[in-house]
Design a protein around this motif. Structure first.
Motif, PDB file in Angstrom:
ATOM      1  N   THR A 294       0.823  -1.214   0.000  1.00 14.21           N
ATOM      2  CA  THR A 294       0.000   0.000   0.000  1.00 14.21           C
ATOM      3  C   THR A 294       0.860   1.269   0.000  1.00 14.21           C
ATOM      4  O   THR A 294       0.359   2.357   0.256  1.00 14.21           O
ATOM      5  CB  THR A 294      -0.949  -0.017   1.209  1.00 14.21           C
TER       6      THR A 294
ATOM      7  N   ILE B 162       3.020   2.966   1.745  1.00 14.49           N
ATOM      8  CA  ILE B 162       3.216   4.014   2.756  1.00 14.49           C
ATOM      9  C   ILE B 162       4.708   4.185   3.021  1.00 14.49           C
ATOM     10  O   ILE B 162       5.431   3.203   3.240  1.00 14.49           O
ATOM     11  CB  ILE B 162       2.460   3.685   4.056  1.00 14.49           C
TER      12      ILE B 162
ATOM     13  N   TYR C 232      10.722   5.709  12.863  1.00 16.04           N
ATOM     14  CA  TYR C 232      10.988   4.535  13.711  1.00 16.04           C
ATOM     15  C   TYR C 232      11.686   4.981  14.996  1.00 16.04           C
ATOM     16  O   TYR C 232      12.236   6.086  15.069  1.00 16.04           O
ATOM     17  CB  TYR C 232      11.844   3.523  12.936  1.00 16.04           C
TER      18      TYR C 232
ATOM     19  N   MET D 150      -2.974   6.141  10.031  1.00 16.74           N
ATOM     20  CA  MET D 150      -2.765   4.774  10.525  1.00 16.74           C
ATOM     21  C   MET D 150      -3.140   4.695  11.998  1.00 16.74           C
ATOM     22  O   MET D 150      -2.843   5.613  12.763  1.00 16.74           O
ATOM     23  CB  MET D 150      -1.282   4.381  10.408  1.00 16.74           C
TER      24      MET D 150
ATOM     25  N   TYR E 278      -5.479   1.189   8.433  1.00 19.87           N
ATOM     26  CA  TYR E 278      -4.925   2.422   7.884  1.00 19.87           C
ATOM     27  C   TYR E 278      -5.573   2.708   6.540  1.00 19.87           C
ATOM     28  O   TYR E 278      -6.144   1.808   5.903  1.00 19.87           O
ATOM     29  CB  TYR E 278      -3.399   2.331   7.745  1.00 19.87           C
TER      30      TYR E 278
ATOM     31  N   ALA F  83       0.624  -3.146  11.257  1.00 21.27           N
ATOM     32  CA  ALA F  83       0.393  -4.372  10.518  1.00 21.27           C
ATOM     33  C   ALA F  83       0.935  -5.607  11.225  1.00 21.27           C
ATOM     34  O   ALA F  83       0.718  -6.713  10.779  1.00 21.27           O
ATOM     35  CB  ALA F  83       0.989  -4.238   9.123  1.00 21.27           C
TER      36      ALA F  83
ATOM     37  N   THR G  34       6.116  -6.190   7.333  1.00 25.20           N
ATOM     38  CA  THR G  34       5.018  -5.417   6.754  1.00 25.20           C
ATOM     39  C   THR G  34       5.477  -4.029   6.302  1.00 25.20           C
ATOM     40  O   THR G  34       4.656  -3.257   5.822  1.00 25.20           O
ATOM     41  CB  THR G  34       3.917  -5.229   7.802  1.00 25.20           C
ATOM     42  N   GLY G  35       6.773  -3.737   6.457  1.00 28.05           N
ATOM     43  CA  GLY G  35       7.177  -2.341   6.257  1.00 28.05           C
ATOM     44  C   GLY G  35       8.340  -2.111   5.338  1.00 28.05           C
ATOM     45  O   GLY G  35       9.027  -1.094   5.439  1.00 28.05           O
TER      46      GLY G  35
ATOM     47  N   ARG H  89       7.553   6.398   5.239  1.00 30.07           N
ATOM     48  CA  ARG H  89       7.811   7.220   6.422  1.00 30.07           C
ATOM     49  C   ARG H  89       9.129   6.745   7.005  1.00 30.07           C
ATOM     50  O   ARG H  89       9.645   5.693   6.597  1.00 30.07           O
ATOM     51  CB  ARG H  89       6.667   7.066   7.443  1.00 30.07           C
TER      52      ARG H  89
HETATM   53  O1  PYC Z   1       5.094   0.237   7.428  1.00 28.85           O
HETATM   54  O2  PYC Z   1       3.939   2.068   7.322  1.00 28.85           O
HETATM   55  C1  PYC Z   1       4.052   0.856   7.195  1.00 28.85           C
HETATM   56  C2  PYC Z   1       2.926   0.085   6.709  1.00 28.85           C
HETATM   57  C3  PYC Z   1       1.684   0.531   6.521  1.00 28.85           C
HETATM   58  C4  PYC Z   1       0.969  -0.523   6.065  1.00 28.85           C
HETATM   59  C5  PYC Z   1       1.763  -1.587   5.953  1.00 28.85           C
HETATM   60  N1  PYC Z   1       2.983  -1.192   6.357  1.00 28.85           N
END
Ligand code: PYC
Ligand code: FAD
Length: 417
Positions: A78, A80, A85, A277, A284, A416, A367-368, A82
């Motif tokens: 998706t 995103i 962290y 989110m 989100y 996530a 997930t990131g 940023r």
């Molecule tokens: O890491 O920002 C993230 C994110 C949002 C949705 C999945 N990963």
């Protein structure tokens, strides 16, 4: 568009689109040997190949992809972006990526539709607010443009949000990273593929690596569904299949593969100005330039390689979203899909040499990892070329699972996870 291009566009339209050259070279067969083989044609693998060629002069290399490029998480995420962290090590790599994103469209000469529209992370109770404020302070020390927004500022920044105190998880504030945002995943993959190919890299699609060949603890090549390839360096960038590939050289990595799903609504006029989110309710949303609302959730909790998720996750995510953004209840959903994400115990990636000489691993982004794509490829190429991690990559070696020097980022990755 100049006159020649306009004329060509019309000519191709009238003659069956037969005259376009492919944007990247995809030879039917690999060469018998390469100086390095990158396994995995996702964003990270293609970025690795591009920087190997561009910054380290390694142009006799191939990217081997079992499907088509972008068929894994690169084409399912998706988008995103940023860098907010908690730990210094993470801020360093995600800031590095954010810096590269800023100029990437120009560098690749490809419109990646980078949009720095801002990312909100919502707080729903005092404990969460305290944690998020702590993260803002840590972020600022690391040069991340993080701020804390009070409820009226949240509403001003994201007008469609429901700030009613009566909802089950009321919004009591949020962090904002204004330089965060979204881009277009396919364009990034295509842009890297075209640029890498232009530098001489072979991009071999529909070709699966089935074996990593070694002799006396050193890589000698790979076996693929299109024959064997000799190479002294194998850069494994296979996301969900990281542990499967590592097993091929007898390595057991602490990486687990989970489904992660997302969905989009029918397209509507611009209504959602930013990314929003919520870790607490695992949901989100952002809006694509086509007008679709892009909606995601937490991982499905079980382990699986299926690129689909289960219905209860969607029900949960939509129930939560309807409270936060009541207008979505009137929308039709258009598509739902899943990917498989590779999660490490500390929610941080692996960028590492291994005990097998010439076998390098980049994975565990969970997930990131999309947001990290250019930074990850950049530092991984450096590791593969020099056989030593640079300062940004060094904290992410596999040694940390033995030494205990984990980079525990579950808080920052939590929506996530
Ligand atoms: O890491 O920002 C993230 C994110 C949002 C949705 C999945 N990963
Ligand atoms: P992939 O694109 O999965 O590439 C790995 C490739 O390796 C695949 O194409 C696969 O076919 C290939 N491969 C595997 N085995 C072999 C083999 N044996 N031989 C040849 N090729 C092989 N991250 C964010 O930062 N922001 C987000 O908003 C975000 N949203 C997400 C939403 C969803 C629904 C999902 C699923 C993920 C999301 N992510 C997000 C995570 C992000 O997509 C991944 O971390 C990132 O894309 C991983 O990149 P990659 O290039 O390593 O993986």
């Amino acid at each position: 568009m100049n006159r020649y291009n306009a004329f060509r566009l019309i000519r191709e339209g009238l003659t069956g689109q037969k005259g376009w050259e492919p944007a990247w070279r995809s030879p039917a067969e690999p060469r018998p040997s390469y100086d390095a083989v990158v396994i995995g044609g996702g964003g990270h693998g293609l970025a690795t190949a591009y920087y190997l060629a561009k910054e380290h002069g390694m142009t006799n290399i191939a990217v081997i992809e079992k499907g088509w490029i972008g068929s894994g998480n690169a084409g399912r995420n998706t988008t995103i972006i940023r860098s907010n962290y908690l730990y210094d090590e993470s801020a360093a790599i995600y800031n590095h990526a954010l810096d590269l994103w800023k100029g990437l469209g120009r560098e690749l000469n490809f419109n990646i539709m980078m949009s720095h529209r801002g990312v909100l992370n919502l707080a729903h109770d005092e404990g969460e607010a305290r944690q998020l404020k702590r993260r803002v302070e840590a972020n600022r020390l690391n040069g991340v443009d993080a701020e804390w927004l009070e409820p009226d500022e949240v509403k001003k920044f994201c007008p469609p949000i429901n700030m009613a105190p009566s909802i089950r998880y009321p919004v009591i504030g949020a962090t904002l990273q204004r330089s965060g945002g979204t881009n277009r995943h396919d364009a990034v993959v295509w842009g890297y593929a075209r640029a890498a190919s232009g530098l001489g890299v072979d991009i071999i699609e529909q070709c699966e690596v089935t074996e990593i060949l070694t002799e006396k603890g050193t890589v000698t090549g790979v076996q693929t569904t299109r024959g064997a390839i000799n190479t002294p360096k194998v850069a494994c960038v296979t996301a969900a299949h990281t542990s499967v590939m590592a097993n091929m050289v007898g390595l057991r990595l602490p990486v687990e593969s989970h489904p992660l799903q997302a969905l989009v609504s029918e397209p509507v006029k611009p209504v959602m100005p930013c990314v929003c989110m919520s870790n607490a309710v695992h949901v989100y949303m952002s809006q694509s330039d086509k007008g679709e609302l892009v909606i995601g959730a937490g991982i499905d909790p079980y382990l699986s390689y299926t690129q689909r998720g289960s219905m209860d996750i969607i029900e949960h995510q939509m129930a939560s979203l309807k409270e936060l953004f009541p207008f979505v209840s009137r929308l039709r959903l258009m598509r739902q899909w899943g990917g498989t994400v590779d999660v490490c115990p500390d929610a941080s990636p692996i960028i590492s040499k291994t005990p097998v000489d010439g076998f390098y691993v980049n994975g565990g982004w969970g997930t990131g990892g999309w947001k990290a794509t250019p930074g990850s490829g950049h530092v991984f190429a450096d590791l593969v070329a020099r056989d030593e991690p640079n300062a940004i990559a060094a904290p992410f070696t596999i040694d940390r699972f033995v030494s205990g020097a984990l980079v525990a980022e579950h808080g920052a990755a939590a929506v996530a996870h």
